[in-house]
Design a protein around this motif. Structure first.
Motif, PDB file in Angstrom:
ATOM      1  N   GLY A   8     103.634 -44.832  46.555  1.00 36.55           N
ATOM      2  CA  GLY A   8     104.132 -45.246  47.935  1.00 36.55           C
ATOM      3  C   GLY A   8     104.517 -44.387  48.817  1.00 36.55           C
ATOM      4  O   GLY A   8     104.839 -44.942  49.860  1.00 36.55           O
ATOM      5  N   SER A  17     107.111 -48.629  58.560  1.00 40.61           N
ATOM      6  CA  SER A  17     107.558 -48.873  57.192  1.00 40.61           C
ATOM      7  C   SER A  17     106.798 -48.366  55.844  1.00 40.61           C
ATOM      8  O   SER A  17     105.466 -47.945  56.220  1.00 40.61           O
ATOM      9  N   ARG A  19     106.405 -49.055  51.505  1.00 35.25           N
ATOM     10  CA  ARG A  19     106.842 -49.639  50.245  1.00 35.25           C
ATOM     11  C   ARG A  19     106.673 -48.900  49.158  1.00 35.25           C
ATOM     12  O   ARG A  19     105.588 -48.434  48.864  1.00 35.25           O
ATOM     13  N   SER A  21     107.006 -48.322  44.942  1.00 35.32           N
ATOM     14  CA  SER A  21     106.846 -49.011  43.649  1.00 35.32           C
ATOM     15  C   SER A  21     107.289 -48.169  42.650  1.00 35.32           C
ATOM     16  O   SER A  21     107.015 -47.025  42.644  1.00 35.32           O
ATOM     17  N   PHE A  67     116.210 -52.089  54.347  1.00 35.84           N
ATOM     18  CA  PHE A  67     115.516 -51.997  52.762  1.00 35.84           C
ATOM     19  C   PHE A  67     115.944 -53.147  52.012  1.00 35.84           C
ATOM     20  O   PHE A  67     116.904 -53.804  52.298  1.00 35.84           O
ATOM     21  N   THR A  68     114.666 -53.487  51.412  1.00 34.60           N
ATOM     22  CA  THR A  68     115.014 -54.411  50.458  1.00 34.60           C
ATOM     23  C   THR A  68     114.330 -54.342  49.174  1.00 34.60           C
ATOM     24  O   THR A  68     113.128 -53.883  48.889  1.00 34.60           O
ATOM     25  N   SER A  70     113.252 -55.213  45.185  1.00 33.28           N
ATOM     26  CA  SER A  70     112.909 -56.574  44.182  1.00 33.28           C
ATOM     27  C   SER A  70     112.411 -56.111  43.130  1.00 33.28           C
ATOM     28  O   SER A  70     112.185 -54.893  42.826  1.00 33.28           O
ATOM     29  N   HIS A  79     110.395 -52.645  43.411  1.00 34.21           N
ATOM     30  CA  HIS A  79     109.624 -52.334  44.649  1.00 34.21           C
ATOM     31  C   HIS A  79     110.861 -52.069  45.779  1.00 34.21           C
ATOM     32  O   HIS A  79     112.017 -52.664  45.636  1.00 34.21           O
ATOM     33  N   LEU A  80     110.605 -51.268  46.567  1.00 33.41           N
ATOM     34  CA  LEU A  80     111.402 -50.904  47.722  1.00 33.41           C
ATOM     35  C   LEU A  80     110.737 -50.959  48.913  1.00 33.41           C
ATOM     36  O   LEU A  80     109.989 -50.398  49.362  1.00 33.41           O
ATOM     37  N   GLN A  81     111.115 -52.111  49.758  1.00 35.43           N
ATOM     38  CA  GLN A  81     110.376 -52.261  51.020  1.00 35.43           C
ATOM     39  C   GLN A  81     111.215 -51.719  52.046  1.00 35.43           C
ATOM     40  O   GLN A  81     112.469 -52.050  52.167  1.00 35.43           O
ATOM     41  N   MET A  82     110.623 -50.732  52.756  1.00 34.00           N
ATOM     42  CA  MET A  82     111.649 -49.894  53.808  1.00 34.00           C
ATOM     43  C   MET A  82     111.088 -50.084  55.221  1.00 34.00           C
ATOM     44  O   MET A  82     110.002 -49.826  55.509  1.00 34.00           O
ATOM     45  N   ASN A  83     111.737 -50.589  55.860  1.00 33.55           N
ATOM     46  CA  ASN A  83     111.734 -51.061  57.297  1.00 33.55           C
ATOM     47  C   ASN A  83     112.423 -50.239  58.466  1.00 33.55           C
ATOM     48  O   ASN A  83     113.555 -49.652  57.864  1.00 33.55           O
TER      49      ASN A  83
END
Length: 121
Positions: A8, A17, A19, A21, A67-68, A70, A79-83
């Motif tokens: 990712g 953004s 994401r 994984s 960042f979030t 999960s 997972h790392l969601q980076m906004n």
């Protein structure tokens, strides 16, 4: 044998953004903590975010609110969601896991190979 494989990463403009994984595979008994660290050129590796098996999270101050992290325990994935990405987020991002294997109930730390994230216009 345990492997952590990241995916990712890439190039994104500031404000964009991505994401990330991480998939853990192998003879895994239990994963206690998963997370992400990063290392920018000329700097030490630093914590980005961690998540426990109980879904407690910990974030670096620099990424809080953007960042979030999960986790999918059934799939041994994180997972790392980076906004709202910033140029200073540019680094190699490494997946981390503290886990015990089927052959040894001792918990060891494992690392992925890293994935490059570049934030630039």
């Amino acid at each position: 044998q345990v492997q952590l494989v990241e995916s990712g990463g890439g190039l994104v403009q500031p404000g964009g953004s991505l994401r990330l994984s991480c998939a853990a595979s192998g003879s895994i008994y239990r994963i206690y903590t998963m997370g992400w660290y990063r290392q920018a050129p000329g700097k030490q590796r630093e914590l980005v975010a961690l998540i426990t098996s109980g879904i407690s999270t910990n974030y670096a101050d620099s990424v809080k609110g953007r960042f979030t992290i999960s986790r999918d325990n059934a799939e041994n994935m994180a997972h790392l969601q980076m906004n709202s990405l910033k140029p200073e987020d540019t680094a190699v991002y490494y997946c981390y896991a503290a886990l015990a294997t089927m052959t040894s109930m001792t918990t060891y730390n494992y690392w992925g190979q890293g994935t490059q994230v570049t934030v630039s216009s």
